[in-house]
Enzyme design. Structure first.
Site: not given
Ligand code: UD1
Ligand code: CA
Length: 490
Positions: A45, A50, A113, A137, A260, A366, A410, A473
């Site tokens: 989500a 970045r 979060g 990710d 990221n 193609r 050919n 031709r």
């Molecule tokens: C997170 C971890 C970190 C870890 C790192 C590994 C937490 C708090 N931190 O940090 O410890 O080292 O991943 O890559 O978990 N996402 C949601 N909803 C939200 C927030 C995030 O679905 O509200 C998803 C993002 O799309 C992503 C994943 O959760 O796929 C991680 O989120 P991201 O914000 O990238 O966390 P990091 O800062 O990388």
């Molecule tokens: Ca991440």
């Protein structure tokens, strides 16, 4: 013929299968019952600011597939009871892009979060399940690692995948006790300088019984610098509840790196490249440079295949025994027969190429081109939706479109099959042993009889009879007594 579905036929995955079997057996002994059904939760989500891109992060392509698709594909190999994907940023764009995937989608309307995100999915997961959390990710996570992690978790055990990072910047740090037991995870922005010096990092991947996880998630508090509900806080809760937290340090850091930004994306592309190349080399393919081959799909190959530098293979590609692919070729969804040589800088897409052919340099083959054995397609030749019989040749500067071409035909340099009248495409039939002279134009629809010869520079618009020379031709003429004009004197 062996197939390299890029990341899954490595030795590591074979080890993974063994581990899983062992894990199930061990679980069976400890619990005297079959292991809990597995529910996978994939967090997807986040916005991914970045990445500096309007495309949601989890849809950014890695090796030609969205990041999230990699994670889903790997999760599926564990045969879980269900896969719950939590989406949010980018709205319906994410489920829409992956609508054919066998997963359930849960909307996280507000991104509060990672802990909050997992909680959204928990409403669909029964208490008796084991939950495996994956991040959308962290795309290159390997099946073997996951199987091992799942086997480590149990009714009173939480399993956590960690990694030793050379550069831990940005990752949550694993805080261990003096005895080496995992105590908690501290996020980068909440860490003290001493904690920042820790190199063991959280990969984000964990496995935990659903009932326990649900309870802990409900008690998370956003009391951190990001004011988010951190999934990582459940580790300290588990420790407080005297649950065993079992860390597993990923041996292959490349598998657990997160994406990221575009720099990390490029870094993972390199990991993928290296992984594919290694699998191919071990399977006997000769690569001029393992760092300069991109496999963005599945490659099946025979023995003694040679691939030169800067080749891109996309979709399903089959290379027969002793096929040689020259530098700079792009081959997509095509099959190439044994002993065929593809010279440098060809683009081959959706084609079926027979054995012993010579293609290129600088050829474009193609979709729906079918070439028989020992066909030659030379430089600056384009073939589209056409079938060329055995031994036919178009060696230089030609276009063959919507044509059925016999054997041993050919095409002279510069021959054009004019298949398009500006509104519709028309078919051409060229029988065996036809020769077309240089710079001839065959205006479709048209039939050229077997053994016909078309004189150079001809534009043929009617059926060309078999076995004869057809000239279309203006006849060459020389004007006697003609003088070049001279400039008038003023
Ligand atoms: C997170 C971890 C970190 C870890 C790192 C590994 C937490 C708090 N931190 O940090 O410890 O080292 O991943 O890559 O978990 N996402 C949601 N909803 C939200 C927030 C995030 O679905 O509200 C998803 C993002 O799309 C992503 C994943 O959760 O796929 C991680 O989120 P991201 O914000 O990238 O966390 P990091 O800062 O990388
Ligand atoms: Ca991440």
């Amino acid at each position: 013929m062996s197939t390299i579905p890029a990341m899954r036929t490595t030795r590591a995955s074979k080890r993974g299968r063994d581990v899983r079997r062992r894990g199930v057996a061990r679980g069976g002994a400890a619990r005297a019952a079959s292991p809990a059904p597995l529910s996978v939760v994939i967090l997807a989500a986040g916005e991914g600011k970045r990445m500096q891109s309007p495309l949601p992060k989890v849809l950014q392509p890695l090796a030609g597939r969205p990041l999230l698709k990699h994670v889903i594909d790997t999760a599926r190999t564990l045969a879980p009871a269900a896969i719950q994907v939590v989406y949010g940023h980018g709205g319906e764009q994410v489920p829409e892009a992956l609508k054919d995937e066998p997963v359930s989608w849960t909307l996280q309307a507000e991104r509060l979060g990672t802990g909050h995100a997992v909680l959204q999915a928990m409403q669909h997961i029964p208490d008796g399940h084991l939950v495996l959390v994956l991040y959308g990710d962290v795309p290159l996570i390997g099946r073997a690692q996951l199987a091992e992690l799942v086997a480590l978790a149990g009714p009173r055990q939480l399993a956590l995948l960690t990694m030793k990072a050379d550069d831990p910047q940005g990752y949550g740090r694993i805080v261990r006790s003096a005895r080496g037991l995992v105590q908690r995870i501290v996020e980068q922005q909440d860490a003290t300088p001493a904690q920042r010096a820790i190199h063991e990092c959280n990969t984000g991947v964990l496995a935990c019984p659903a009932q326990l996880l649900r309870g802990w998630l409900a008690r998370l508090k956003p009391d951190n610098s990001a004011a988010e509900y951190y999934l990582t806080d459940v580790i300290a809760m588990a420790v407080r509840h005297k649950l065993a937290v079992r860390p597993l340090i990923a041996p292959q850091v490349g598998e657990v790196l997160g994406v990221n930004d575009k720099a990390q994306l490029a870094q993972l592309e390199a990991v993928w490249r290296a992984r594919c190349a290694r699998a191919l080399l071990l399977a006997g393919v000769t690569l001029a440079d393992p760092a300069r081959l991109d496999v963005r799909g599945e490659l099946a190959h025979g023995t003694d295949v040679f691939i030169d530098v800067n080749v891109v293979l996309e979709g399903k590609v089959v290379l027969g025994d002793r096929v040689r692919v020259g530098a700079g070729c792009v081959i997509r969804n095509s099959e190439i027969g044994a002993d065929t040589q593809v010279f440098p800088h060809c683009v081959i897409d959706g084609a079926l190429i027979g054995p012993g052919c010579n293609i290129g340099p600088f050829a474009r083959v193609r979709p729906s081109a079918t070439l028989g054995s020992e066909v030659h397609i030379g430089n600056f030749v384009e073939v589209k939706n056409s079938r060329l019989g055995a031994g036919s040749k178009a060696n230089h500067l030609a276009y063959v479109g919507d044509a059925q071409v016999g054997e041993r035909v050919n095409f002279g340099a510069g021959t054009i099959v004019a298949n398009y009248d500006g509104a519709n495409k028309h078919a051409t039939l060229i029988e065996d042993d036809v020769h077309t002279g240089s710079n001839s134009v065959l205006v479709a629809p048209i039939t050229v009889g077997a053994g016909a010869t078309i004189a150079a520079g001809s534009t043929v618009t009617h059926a060309v009879p078999a076995g004869k020379l057809t000239v279309a031709r203006a006849r060459q003429a020389t004007i006697e007594g003609w003088h070049r004009p001279v400039k008038n004197k003023k």
